[in-house]
Design a protein around this motif. Structure first.
Motif, short mmCIF file in Angstrom:
data_model
loop_
_atom_site.label_atom_id
_atom_site.label_comp_id
_atom_site.label_asym_id
_atom_site.label_seq_id
_atom_site.Cartn_x
_atom_site.Cartn_y
_atom_site.Cartn_z
N LYS A 18 -56.51 32.51 -16.81
CA LYS A 18 -56.77 32.47 -18.25
C LYS A 18 -58.04 31.73 -18.59
O LYS A 18 -58.75 32.10 -19.52
N HIS A 19 -58.34 30.71 -17.86
CA HIS A 19 -59.47 29.88 -18.25
C HIS A 19 -60.68 30.06 -17.36
O HIS A 19 -61.75 30.42 -17.81
N ARG A 45 -61.87 34.03 -16.76
CA ARG A 45 -62.37 34.62 -17.99
C ARG A 45 -63.71 34.05 -18.39
O ARG A 45 -64.61 34.77 -18.80
N ASN A 46 -63.83 32.76 -18.26
CA ASN A 46 -65.10 32.15 -18.65
C ASN A 46 -66.20 32.43 -17.65
O ASN A 46 -67.35 32.65 -18.03
#
Lengths: 319, 312, 574
Positions: free
Chosen positions: A233-234, A237-238
């Motif tokens: 999620k972090h 994605r980034n």
């Protein structure tokens, strides 16, 4: 925003026009004529007749004006080195196949590259990391004709021969060449996609390592979010952001750079026309392809830039 | 409950310890030896075994490229009675289709290919840094105009440019290098421009400007040195790209032409023979792959070493 | 510049998802949907035939399913998309001349056999040939008529249709004048006396005319069909092509696959044993060999390095003489090379045997300019009548002696004073051969030679501008006669890159042209060749050869020195 887009499109048109003009004069500066040039000799007299017939004895600026006029009317002319077929028709027939190959390669390259990059970054300094680096570097640096030759001979011919003797069937998991069904696309897409795998894996790894150090990841960790959730999620994605920006520029490269693979695997794409038309001094074909590819490249860069605007508001502010 | 126990223990500890007064001088002392940026880079690089091995290998290649052809000059010597011989004592890596010694040609090829790689990328480096630096530093209309030129160059398919160059001009090493530099510098120019644009807004540049530093001084003393890390990494990593591009051109018959030797044309010929005469394929392929690895791994090491944030 | 560490997740998530979805969706659209259904479905061959279907009506039967059970299908490969224009040159020759349009005469196994002419006769001095056409039809059902030839040859010469080598037609009366616009096409020497009688009037005697007209440039084309589809479209798509030969183009996916089917109106269709020919476009020769080894092709040409692979797989490797002679052409404007002794020394210093056996591994040592196998007087070949004509064969001592003479005449002291560059096209064959010659001249004569290779187009321009010292080139026969090779040295104006002008040669050539005794004519041409070679206007090196293999199910495949190099007319599928 609308003004920006209009400005960009106008700039793109100017760019394409400049490219076209440059190529026109360079092409005509090359020694040679577009008339068939095998080992056989054509007399000067016959050549002169041909040159007059195709208006190639006119002053260059007149030829140029005529050419621009034709292009504006959408007429790219006929290709002197391809049985006088229409340039537009050749491009429309062959480009979808190059694009198909390119997109398959890009999809494979993107997925494999990103996964490899994530894997490497999660095991930084360990064997997996080193292995992925080696794969990436081999992929980016070994010329595609080398990889293509080896895979075609070993997987295409060798494996099929083995299957034939052992299982008495003609089924080929990896057909040797041509472009028919999904199985036929595996090796060519793999070979063409290796370059993308390599660059993306390295980029993704660096980008992941950058993200892992960020404060919000520490925050997320301290909030007790599970390891996998953080990664997907972090971090991922980034970290994908710079990858997406590079991807846009890669489309042009992958789609225009497939000549060697197309020739090796008998894929009826556009690559060979680009290479052969210059050697054959096929002015119309070269010009048509240049203009077409320029439009393609400019358009894909424009798209990516617009995508920036959507994704990142700072770009909008800056303009 | 917890709190009471702890405070109870604290009282007990105090019996066994004496209070130490704060030594201001010692706390101010820096134990780590002061180190310049370059020393730091070298130290980090030295610790990276992979990068050191790569560097040694590249230095070895350079030695071979410089002195090898002097020691083994007969790379063009054909022997029509002994063509396509497998590796033996006389010919450690066998012979090619004209009976030339593959090892000798590989040594010669090392010189040619490395020269192409270094020459093309050095030219790209100079053009790219100047172009990107000027565009980024001056900014405004000049930057805008310079970026438009880049737009045009980027819209021409790279393959087309290279083939055109190699068809128009006399084929050979010079033209090949030239064709690699027509558009090869664009990536670096964009990188440098981006770096400088980003850095121009940094506090230390603003501080320097406030303190009265001229534009030239800012560019030379602040901006370029700070951008140097990514530039060097980019340079190291693009050399294999140039060498690989020559190999690609060889496939089209536009690379370095025989009887001159290059990794590209040897690789192309070896691949065309595959799977027969495997020594013709594997000799250049292995050397080629190892060199590519070395340049890239060195580049990785340099990136870690040059970027203070990555330093542990 | 966006740097990763500055990014904040909130902004990104939507955009990223969007971008990835777009890429994937694009892939699904352009990619997966196209080919996955193609295999095993007879509806279409995927994208390509969809495209061509749009532009026209037929060709719908393209795609993979072409091997209907019971059909005798032969699979061959060509290296580039063919061109079926009127003048039909390039790679397509190999295919068209043997399978598609037919000439008035046709090649059999070394002799002429029946073509579309039932019979023909000529006048006493061979300047007027009359052909009587047989009952046969074009693949669209139209009858073959004399007008087909009048129309096609006229259209090529007056500029209506494409014509790349007008010189090939110049033996026809007024052809040159029509091409250069000095005369009207109605004055051309191709006349339809009636629907089935065709007369050729020639500008000079051509005893070998029946051989000459096996070249597709002398073929006819149906006037009505051409005018219906437009002359500029002829031969560019399956539906724009018709054939009066044994096969016609049934479907054509460019750069991929052409399917030839039997022409139901062809006069000799009952004697053609093959039902269908699949012609695959496979640019890379190594790929062709891999496909052949896997049973996907019936005939393949291959290079020496694949010999063991072919033989290990149980095939018989064969070679054929493909009718080309490789030779050195000198630019006599060069200060060193204009000296006859220097040229003779070069000829004597080249070990042709080593080149053929050590480098090429196929072909044979040249003993003249005219290759072995080229026709002579109809009974014996040219070389059988004339014998060897090579005056300076490999002899190092002799070469040194000749060079010394040359040096004395030029006033030079040492061989190292001589230097020149050999120019050649950048094919594998020529790259290897120039390398070998370079070494041989260095070792045997001490002359320092440079080599330059370039693409054929640039080479031709430089050749025509005489921007070279020595040119390595090879010349192949377009029609089965020695004039094909010697004609170029007669005039300075046309195809004579050597700048060779010799009155004796011209006299012999002229006598041969006007000689109506077939054997005497060959002898005279042999004398002319001897003069050319004694002067070393050119230095023949070797006759090229080619390895090939045929699958075990196919018999009767013909390979020959003149086009068509591959002929399936007499082939039988087991």
């Amino acid at each position: 925003m609308r003004n920006y887009i209009i400005k960009r499109i106008l700039l793109a048109i100017v760019t394409i026009f400049v490219v076209m003009t440059l190529t026109f004069f360079i092409m005509h500066a090359i020694p040679g004529t577009p008339f068939r040039t095998g080992n056989d000799t054509i007399s000067e007299e016959s050549l002169a007749v041909l040159m007059t017939r195709y208006g190639l004895d006119q002053p260059l600026y007149k030829q140029y004006l005529k050419y621009v006029g034709n292009i504006l009317r959408g007429d790219f002319g006929v290709s002197t080195s391809n049985g006088y077929r229409s340039v537009t028709e050749i491009i429309l027939t062959a480009f979808p196949i190059s694009a198909d190959l390119g997109i398959r390669a890009l999809i494979f390259g993107t997925i494999a590259g990103i996964l490899l990059g994530i894997e490497a970054s999660l095991h930084r300094g360990k064997a997996v990391d080193h292995l992925s680096t080696v794969i990436a570097i081999i992929g980016i640096s070994v010329p595609s004709f080398v990889l293509g030759t080896v895979l075609q001979t070993v997987l295409g011919l060798g494996l099929s021969g083995w299957v034939k003797t052992v299982f008495h069937t003609d089924y080929q998991l990896f057909p040797i060449a041509r472009w028919q069904s999904f199985r036929y696309t595996l090796i060519p897409s793999f070979v063409l996609g290796m370059g993308t795998v390599a660059s993306l894996a390295r980029l993704m790894r660096t980008s992941m390592l950058d993200v892992i150090d960020q404060d919000y990841i520490k925050t997320a960790k301290s909030k007790g979010i599970s390891g996998w959730a953080i990664i997907w999620k972090h971090e991922v994605r980034n970290a994908l952001m710079p990858v997406v920006t590079v991807l846009g520029r890669m489309i042009g490269g992958v789609v225009t750079g497939s000549y060697i693979i197309e020739s090796q695997f008998a894929i009826p794409g556009l690559g060979k026309y680009l290479v052969n038309s210059i050697t054959a001094r096929d002015y119309t074909m070269t010009m048509g392809l240049t203009v077409f590819y320029s439009i393609f490249i400019v358009a894909s860069m424009l798209l990516v830039d617009l995508l920036y605007c959507v994704i990142d508001p700072r770009v909008r502010l800056a303009k | 409950m917890e709190a009471t126990t702890i405070s109870g223990k604290t009282a007990e500890f105090q019996k066994d310890f004496t209070r130490v007064t704060r030594d201001i001088e010692a706390s101010q002392k820096i134990h780590r030896e002061s180190m310049t940026y370059l020393q730091g880079v070298v130290r980090t690089l030295k610790r990276n075994k992979v990068a050191v091995c790569s560097l040694v290998f590249i230095l070895f290649l350079i030695l071979v490229a410089v002195f090898g052809p002097i020691l083994f000059p007969d790379y063009q010597k054909t022997d029509l009675l002994h063509t396509l011989q497998a590796p033996s004592k006389e010919h450690l890596l066998g012979t090619d289709e004209l009976g030339r010694d593959v090892l000798t040609r590989l040594i010669r090829g090392t010189r040619i290919s490395l020269f192409i790689g270094f020459a093309a990328e050095t030219i790209n480096l100079i053009i790219g840094v100047l172009y990107g630096g000027i565009a980024g530093f001056i900014g405004g209309k000049v930057d805008n105009a310079m970026m438009r030129v880049i737009d045009v160059l980027m819209s021409i398919p790279q393959t087309l440019v290279m083939i055109l160059m190699l068809t128009v001009l006399k084929r050979g090493m010079g033209t090949l290098i030239l064709s690699l530099t027509v558009t090869g510098w664009i990536g670096l120019a964009r990188l440098v421009r981006g770096q400088i644009l980003a850095m121009r807004e940094n506090e230390y540049v603003i501080a320097a400007r406030v303190l009265g530093a001229g534009k030239r001084e800012i560019l030379l003393n602040h901006l370029i040195p700070n951008a140097i890390g990514p530039i060097i990494v980019n340079y190291t990593m693009s050399i294999p790209g140039a060498i690989g591009a020559e190999a690609g051109m060889s496939y089209l018959g536009l690379g370095i032409s025989v009887p001159e030797a290059s990794w590209g044309n040897m690789l192309q010929f070896g691949a065309s023979q595959f799977p027969a005469s495997l020594w013709l394929f594997f000799a250049p392929a292995i050397l080629f792959a190892l060199s590519m690895l070395a340049f890239n791994l060195l580049g990785d090491g340099l990136r870690d070493a040059l970027d203070p944030k990555m330093r542990k | 510049m966006i740097r990763a560490k500055n990014l904040r997740q909130g902004i990104l998530q939507k955009g990223l998802a969007l971008a990835l979805t777009t890429v994937l969706a694009l892939g699904a659209l352009a990619g997966c949907g196209t080919y996955e259904n193609a295999e095993g479905s007879s509806a279409s061959g995927g994208q390509i035939s969809n495209q061509s279907n749009q532009s026209s009506g037929s060709g719908a039967a393209g795609g993979e399913v072409i091997t209907n059970s019971g059909d005798k299908v032969v699979k061959i490969a060509i290296s580039a998309d063919p061109e079926f224009t009127f003048d039909a040159i390039g790679d397509s020759l190999m295919v068209t001349n043997g399978l598609l349009r037919e000439g008035l005469t046709r090649y059999g196994d070394g002799v002429l056999v029946d073509g579309l002419a039932e019979s023909y006769e000529h006048n006493e001095d061979y300047t007027k040939w009359t052909f009587h056409l047989r009952e046969s039809g074009w693949s669209n059902g139209e009858p073959v008529t004399a007008d087909d030839w009048v129309y096609a040859i006229g259209a090529m010469l007056d500029g209506t249709a494409q014509l790349s080598y007008a010189d090939f037609l110049y033996e026809i009366k007024n052809a040159r004048e029509v091409y250069t616009g000095k005369k009207d096409v109605s004055e051309l020497g191709v006349i339809a006396q009636d629907e089935k009688t065709l007369v050729f009037e020639l500008a000079y005697p051509v005893t070998y005319f029946p051989y000459l007209i096996t070249h597709p440039m002398h073929f006819g084309y149906d006037r009505e069909f051409t005018q219906k589809v437009g002359v500029e479209n002829i031969g560019t798509e399956a539906e724009y092509s018709i054939s009066n030969g044994p096969f016609y183009v049934d479907s054509w996916e460019h750069d991929n696959l052409l399917v030839f089917k039997k022409n139901p109106y062809y006069w000799n269709k009952d004697n053609i044993a093959i039902d269908q020919v699949n012609v695959y476009v496979i640019p890379n020769q190594a790929t062709q060999v891999n496909l052949f080894l896997n049973g996907e092709l019936d005939v393949v040409d291959f290079a020496y390095q694949r010999l063991s692979a072919i033989e290990n797989a149980g095939f018989t490797a064969q070679t054929y003489n493909n009718g080309r002679t490789a030779y050195l052409n000198y630019n006599e404007a060069n200060a060193f090379l204009k000296n006859k002794y220097v040229r003779q020394a070069i000829s004597a210093a080249i070990d042709r045997d080593a080149i053929v056996n050590g480098v090429l591994h196929v072909g044979s040592v040249a003993d003249g300019l005219i290759p072995v196998g080229l026709a002579g007087d109809g009974k014996k070949t040219f070389r059988e009548i004339v014998g060897s004509n090579l005056p300076y064969v490999y002899d190092v001592a002799k070469a040194k002696e000749l060079l010394q003479k040359g040096l004395d005449e030029l006033g030079l002291s040492s061989p190292s004073d001589i230097s020149f560059t050999i120019l050649a096209t950048n094919t594998d064959e020529f790259i290897a051969v120039t390398g070998a010659i370079q070494q041989l001249l260095q070792d045997n004569l001490g002359i320092k030679v440079d080599v330059e290779t370039t693409d054929s187009s640039a080479l031709r321009t430089r050749r025509n501008a005489y921007e070279y010292d020595v040119l390595l080139q090879s010349w192949g026969a377009d029609w089965d006669d020695a004039t094909n090779f010697l004609g170029g040295y007669e005039r300075q104006a046309d195809a004579n890159p050597a700048l060779f002008i010799n009155a004796d040669f011209n006299a012999k050539y002229h006598d041969a042209t006007y000689s109506t005794d077939l054997t005497e004519r060959i002898r005279l041409l042999g004398d002319a060749e001897a003069i050319l070679l004694e002067e070393e206007g050119i230095t023949p090196l070797y006759y090229t050869g080619q390895y090939y293999a045929v699958s075990k199910r196919l018999e009767g495949v013909l390979r020959r020195a003149v086009v068509p190099y591959l002929d399936l007319y007499f082939a039988v599928v087991k």
